[in-house]
Design an enzyme around this catalytic site. Sequence first.
Site, short mmCIF file in Angstrom:
data_model
loop_
_atom_site.label_atom_id
_atom_site.label_comp_id
_atom_site.label_asym_id
_atom_site.label_seq_id
_atom_site.Cartn_x
_atom_site.Cartn_y
_atom_site.Cartn_z
N CYS A 30 9.53 -89.10 80.05
CA CYS A 30 9.84 -90.10 79.02
C CYS A 30 10.55 -91.30 79.65
O CYS A 30 11.66 -91.17 80.16
CB CYS A 30 10.72 -89.42 77.96
SG CYS A 30 11.60 -90.51 76.87
N CYS A 33 13.85 -92.19 78.02
CA CYS A 33 14.88 -91.23 78.43
C CYS A 33 15.51 -91.65 79.76
O CYS A 33 16.72 -91.55 79.95
CB CYS A 33 14.29 -89.83 78.57
SG CYS A 33 13.64 -89.15 77.03
#
Length: 105
Positions: A30, A33
């Site tokens: 991600c 993230c």
Amino acid sequence: MAERIGKENFEEKVLKSELPVLVDFYSDTCIPCKQMSPVLGDIEDEREGSLSVYKVNVNYDMDLAAEYDVMGVPALRLFVNGEVKGQQTGVLKKEDLNNWLNELL
């Protein structure tokens, strides 16, 4: 950098913690993230002794993610005395994260 935890030590590290705990539910693949990682590192350093920060990889701990209604990552959950006191999803700027934490703590 926040310590990665999982189902095997979540209760001890988060639910039984005397300090408030910020948990980052994330995925290694991600991009948002990865953008949150340095922000969380700064928060962890600045609030050392008053807030613990841990990371849970949703790919390995799907049960924990489901238990805490994680539908997308990054997902933050703030635990106080073993209970979720607040939640955020998506990338936050450091200032916004600090303001959110200050409101809840």
